[in-house]
Design a protein around this motif. Sequence first.
Motif, short mmCIF file in Angstrom:
data_model
loop_
_atom_site.label_atom_id
_atom_site.label_comp_id
_atom_site.label_asym_id
_atom_site.label_seq_id
_atom_site.Cartn_x
_atom_site.Cartn_y
_atom_site.Cartn_z
N GLY A 1 0.61 -1.25 -0.02
CA GLY A 1 0.10 0.16 0.17
C GLY A 1 0.88 1.24 0.02
O GLY A 1 0.05 2.57 -0.16
N THR A 2 2.03 1.27 0.28
CA THR A 2 3.12 2.23 0.09
C THR A 2 3.71 2.24 -1.41
O THR A 2 4.68 3.17 -1.54
N GLY A 3 3.48 1.18 -1.90
CA GLY A 3 4.11 1.17 -3.33
C GLY A 3 5.38 0.54 -3.37
O GLY A 3 5.89 0.29 -4.24
N SER A 4 5.53 -0.22 -2.09
CA SER A 4 6.87 -1.04 -2.04
C SER A 4 6.49 -2.25 -1.88
O SER A 4 5.42 -2.79 -1.58
N GLU A 5 7.35 -3.27 -2.25
CA GLU A 5 7.29 -4.77 -1.91
C GLU A 5 8.39 -5.40 -1.13
O GLU A 5 9.47 -4.57 -1.10
N ILE A 6 8.26 -6.50 -0.38
CA ILE A 6 9.38 -6.89 0.57
C ILE A 6 10.66 -7.51 -0.21
O ILE A 6 11.39 -7.21 0.25
N TRP B 1 16.10 -7.00 -1.14
CA TRP B 1 14.75 -7.17 -0.09
C TRP B 1 14.80 -5.64 0.55
O TRP B 1 15.56 -4.71 0.55
N THR B 2 13.68 -5.50 0.66
CA THR B 2 13.31 -4.18 1.50
C THR B 2 13.81 -3.81 2.79
O THR B 2 13.12 -4.64 3.78
N PRO C 1 10.88 -16.97 4.53
CA PRO C 1 10.25 -17.13 5.94
C PRO C 1 10.73 -16.60 7.10
O PRO C 1 10.27 -16.31 8.03
N GLN C 2 12.37 -16.58 7.07
CA GLN C 2 12.98 -16.01 8.01
C GLN C 2 12.76 -14.36 7.94
O GLN C 2 12.80 -13.60 9.05
N VAL C 3 12.62 -13.96 6.63
CA VAL C 3 12.53 -12.41 6.63
C VAL C 3 11.17 -11.83 7.09
O VAL C 3 11.02 -10.77 7.78
N SER C 4 10.43 -12.80 6.96
CA SER C 4 9.09 -12.63 7.45
C SER C 4 8.77 -12.57 8.98
O SER C 4 8.29 -11.68 9.52
N VAL C 5 9.62 -13.50 9.51
CA VAL C 5 9.70 -13.47 10.98
C VAL C 5 10.23 -12.26 11.45
O VAL C 5 9.90 -11.38 12.43
N LYS D 1 18.81 -7.40 11.28
CA LYS D 1 18.38 -8.65 11.16
C LYS D 1 18.33 -9.19 9.57
O LYS D 1 18.86 -10.27 9.24
N LEU D 2 17.84 -8.37 8.86
CA LEU D 2 17.67 -8.46 7.52
C LEU D 2 18.94 -8.85 6.79
O LEU D 2 19.17 -9.86 6.00
N GLU D 3 19.76 -7.85 7.38
CA GLU D 3 21.23 -7.89 6.52
C GLU D 3 21.80 -9.34 7.11
O GLU D 3 22.51 -9.94 5.85
N GLY D 4 21.64 -9.72 8.12
CA GLY D 4 22.26 -11.07 8.46
C GLY D 4 21.64 -12.10 7.71
O GLY D 4 22.25 -13.22 7.44
N LEU D 5 20.49 -12.04 7.27
CA LEU D 5 19.71 -13.10 6.72
C LEU D 5 20.10 -13.24 5.28
O LEU D 5 20.13 -14.41 4.88
N VAL D 6 19.88 -12.10 4.65
CA VAL D 6 20.25 -12.09 3.10
C VAL D 6 21.75 -12.13 2.78
O VAL D 6 21.79 -11.68 1.42
#
Length: 457
Positions: free
Chosen positions: A227-232, A238-239, A415-419, A444-449
């Motif tokens: 709804g902000t015009g962005s996607e995960i 990754w956003t 799934p990990q990004v979702s968490v 957290k995201l940087e560590g995952l991806v």
Amino acid sequence: MRPTRTLAVLAAAVLTLTACGSGEPSGDGSATLTITANAISGGKNAATANWTKSWLIPKFEEAQKAKGKSVHVLFQPNGVDDEQYKTKIALDLKSRTGADVIDLDGIWVGEFAQAGYVKPLAETAGPEVEQWEGWSQIPQAVQGLGIFDGKKYGLPQGTDGRVLFFNKTLFAKAGLPADWQPKSWQEIIDAGTALKKAGVPTPVQINAGTAMGEATSMQGALPLLVGTGSEIFSNGKWTGASQAVKDVLGFYRQIYTTGLGDPRLQQEAKGRDKSFQEFADGKIGILAEGDYFWRAVIEPKAGVAPMQNRDKDVGYALIPAKQPGAGVRGQDFVSMSGGAVRVLNPNSKNAKLAWELLSFMHSAEATKAGLAGEARITSRSDVNEEVLAPDPMLNFVSEKVLPITSFRPGLAVYPQVSVALQEATAAVVSGKSVDEAAAAYQKKLEGLVGGASNVAQ
């Protein structure tokens, strides 16, 4: 991100191979095709297994016979945990064996594609794929369930959509219209404020936190994000802690720190189930959920939390973008959907015949037969127009929601990004600032991806 390695590790855990039946000619000169799904008669997804065996296979073999072809179709049933099924299929494909037509969860498509286990349909079966009549009946947005990197890897099966449900009785008490359709996030806040003034215990319920699990992402964070015009995930990244993510967290904070939502409900192990019951009991004014809520939770006769006057008392509205035109693709309204797809085995010995089977499985006739008289949303608009006509809500999802919907990225790390995203919503619900929650999510995201280079700000 190493999806190939992830699938390889999963595959290594399986000790037995499935015999290959990939379109090989039989001794009598006929061809044999195989279908596999995580479905088994008398067990998991029994309806799919029964349809495959009793309707699909006889009908397809009969149709081929009318063309002068002798074709035998075999069904390989499974009735296991989804991850076990995923592992088995990964091993089959890695070993260049397995069924010709394979059921996959849509969330796995990207992972299998990146691993090289599945290929675009046209690459496997040829140009006739693009000539299939069914594409014109599947909304472009719904086709996205089987698309990765701009290429069609699978045909979508049934799907769903997220909307805002609201209690018309409570709305009347608060002076709100029975045909409510918010056009911005602020209008949701305004309605919640009016409900609060009218004495509604919980004006707004938007799933948050980790206790709600994936329901937080699919019913709350991801619809708000698009709804902000962005996607995960988009354009290969990754956003992260972008302004879009901060806007989403800000909306959550506004709901849960001003008394419009119940923060304790988001932390309870059975919080989602409790929210269902509270809505049915007239204690929640607005609830973000999928069409499952309508057809299985508050269904008057057999629902989990039945509402006898559901059709009269419950309204539903599209989820608005942050403001008009701010959603993905410039949309005014947004949604999220899930579902399964069917793909072709790129190792099939008779890929063109396998495509004939796959496209037949997704024909209007076969799709309708697979419903077995139930009113469920399919990927085909022509079937939905017919079978959903008696149910205005499901028809609303088919006609209004599916053309504007979005899907989760089918990648192994999702799934990990979702968490991590769920944890960020939990942080603001518990009182942390948006900047604090966003910074923790970014880390957290940087560590995952695999580092900051894979994250877009």
